[in-house]
Design an enzyme around this catalytic site. Structure first.
Site, PDB file in Angstrom:
ATOM      1  N   THR A 178      -0.863  -8.457  -2.417  1.00 25.96           N
ATOM      2  CA  THR A 178      -2.119  -8.594  -2.263  1.00 25.96           C
ATOM      3  C   THR A 178      -2.998  -8.026  -3.793  1.00 25.96           C
ATOM      4  O   THR A 178      -1.941  -7.728  -4.468  1.00 25.96           O
ATOM      5  CB  THR A 178      -2.382  -7.518  -1.404  1.00 25.96           C
ATOM      6  OG1 THR A 178      -1.889  -6.298  -2.137  1.00 25.96           O
ATOM      7  CG2 THR A 178      -1.729  -7.592  -0.043  1.00 25.96           C
ATOM      8  N   GLY A 179      -3.972  -8.980  -3.357  1.00 29.07           N
ATOM      9  CA  GLY A 179      -4.982  -7.807  -4.455  1.00 29.07           C
ATOM     10  C   GLY A 179      -4.347  -8.926  -6.122  1.00 29.07           C
ATOM     11  O   GLY A 179      -3.874  -8.453  -7.519  1.00 29.07           O
TER      12      GLY A 179
ATOM     13  N   TYR B  11      -8.941   8.470  -7.034  1.00 25.34           N
ATOM     14  CA  TYR B  11      -8.068   8.202  -6.977  1.00 25.34           C
ATOM     15  C   TYR B  11      -6.364   8.440  -6.813  1.00 25.34           C
ATOM     16  O   TYR B  11      -5.574   8.018  -6.511  1.00 25.34           O
ATOM     17  CB  TYR B  11      -7.934   7.231  -8.337  1.00 25.34           C
ATOM     18  CG  TYR B  11      -7.141   6.174  -9.095  1.00 25.34           C
ATOM     19  CD1 TYR B  11      -7.090   5.022  -8.108  1.00 25.34           C
ATOM     20  CD2 TYR B  11      -6.060   6.891 -10.052  1.00 25.34           C
ATOM     21  CE1 TYR B  11      -5.828   3.641  -9.283  1.00 25.34           C
ATOM     22  CE2 TYR B  11      -5.270   5.889 -10.303  1.00 25.34           C
ATOM     23  CZ  TYR B  11      -5.195   4.619  -9.702  1.00 25.34           C
ATOM     24  OH  TYR B  11      -4.470   3.513 -10.420  1.00 25.34           O
TER      25      TYR B  11
END
Length: 262
Positions: A13-14, A153
Site C-alpha cells: 500500500t502507498g 503521528y
C-alpha cells in the site's frame, strides 16, 4: 541468501514512491507478483512501468484511497488473493499537540492505522487457510521515541506495533507471520522535499543535509545519517520471505540505532 518469491502475490500500500516503491521493487526483483497502490492514476501507471522494466516478477496497479473503508473494499474486490501484505500507507505532519484538532487525530487513525486493520482482516483468513502468509506493518522509531512535534503521528505508529503483535499471536501455530518494521529517519521523497530549500540555498548534497538534519533531530543516531529507502526495503523483503519463518510478533528496527535501548 537467495530470496525467491515466485508464485507469491504481494500487495504494497502507498507504493508509488519512497519506501513503498523500494519495497515493491525488492519484492518484484525476488519474483513476486506485486500490486502497486496509489491515489493518482498517473503515479500508479509510472510505478508499474518502472517495475515492469526490471524483467522479473510481474506488476499490476490499483488506484484508490486505502485510507477509507470504501477504498480497502475496492482493493479486496479487485485483488482477492494476497500472500504478502505490506501495510506501508502512511501520512505525517508536524503540528503542535494543542493545535491538533479532533479531525487530524481521526485522519491519522483512519490512514495510518485502520487501512492496515481493514486489509489484514480481509487477507489473513486466506493466508491462514493456505497455511502461509506474511504481513508487515511499516511503523517507525517514532512509535517509541514519540516526537513532541507530532504526537498524533507517534500515536498512530505505536498502534501499528500493537496490532502487529496481537495479530501475530492470533495466527499462532500457523505459517503466517506478522511483524512491524521501525524505520528511522529515511531519505525518501518526503524528507528530500522538506530539505530541498536548504539544498538550494547552500548547494550542498542532499545526503549531507539529511545527515545534518538527523543529528539535529535524532542525535542518538549511531549511523549519523539518514537511511536509504533501499536499506529499509531490504529488511521488509527478508521478512516477507520463507527464510524469515521464525520471526513473528517482532518490532524490527531499521532506525540507525536511534532508539537507545538494547
Amino acid at each position: 541468501m537467495q530470496i525467491d518469491l515466485t508464485g507469491r502475490t504481494a500487495i504494497v500500500t502507498g507504493s508509488t514512491g519512497g519506501i513503498g516503491l523500494a519495497i515493491a521493487k525488492g519484492l518484484t526483483a525476488s519474483g513476486a507478483h506485486v500490486i502497486i497502490n496509489g491515489r493518482r492514476p498517473a503515479a500508479v501507471a509510472q510505478a508499474v512501468k518502472a517495475l515492469g522494466a526490471l524483467g522479473k516478477g510481474s506488476v499490476a496497479g490499483f488506484t484508490g484511497d486505502l485510507g477509507t473503508a470504501e477504498g480497502c473494499a475496492a482493493l479486496v474486490a479487485a485483488h482477492p488473493h494476497c500472500d504478502i501484505l505490506i501495510n506501508n500507507l502512511g501520512i505525517f505532519e508536524q503540528k503542535d499537540f494543542f493545535e491538533t484538532p479532533d479531525a487530524d487525530w481521526a485522519r491519522f487513525f483512519e490512514v495510518n492505522v485502520m487501512s492496515g486493520v481493514r486489509l489484514a482482516r480481509a487477507y489473513l483468513p486466506g493466508m491462514q487457510a493456505r497455511d502461509w502468509g506474511r504481513v508487515v506493518f511499516i511503523s517507525s522509531e517514532s512509535a517509541f521515541n514519540v516526537p513532541v512535534e507530532m504526537i498524533h503521528y507517534g500515536f498512530s505508529k505505536t498502534a501499528q506495533v500493537t496490532i502487529a503483535r496481537g495479530l501475530a499471536e492470533r495466527m499462532a501455530g500457523t505459517n503466517v507471520t506478522v511483524n512491524s518494521v521501525l524505520p528511522g529517519p529515511t531519505l525518501s521523497e518526503g524528507l528530500a522535499e522538506m530539505l530541498k530549500p536548504e539544498q538550494e540555498k547552500t548547494g550542498r548534497s542532499m545526503e549531507e543535509i539529511a545527515a545534518e538534519f538527523v543529528m539535529q533531530h535524532r542525535p542518538s543516531s549511531i549511523i549519523r545519517r539518514a537511511a536509504s529507502v533501499d536499506e529499509v526495503a531490504n529488511m521488509v523483503v527478508y521478512l516477507s520471505s520463507p527464510q524469515a519463518s521464525a520471526t513473528t510478533g517482532a518490532a524490527v528496527r531499521v532506525d540507525g540505532g536511534v532508539l537507545s535501548t538494547i
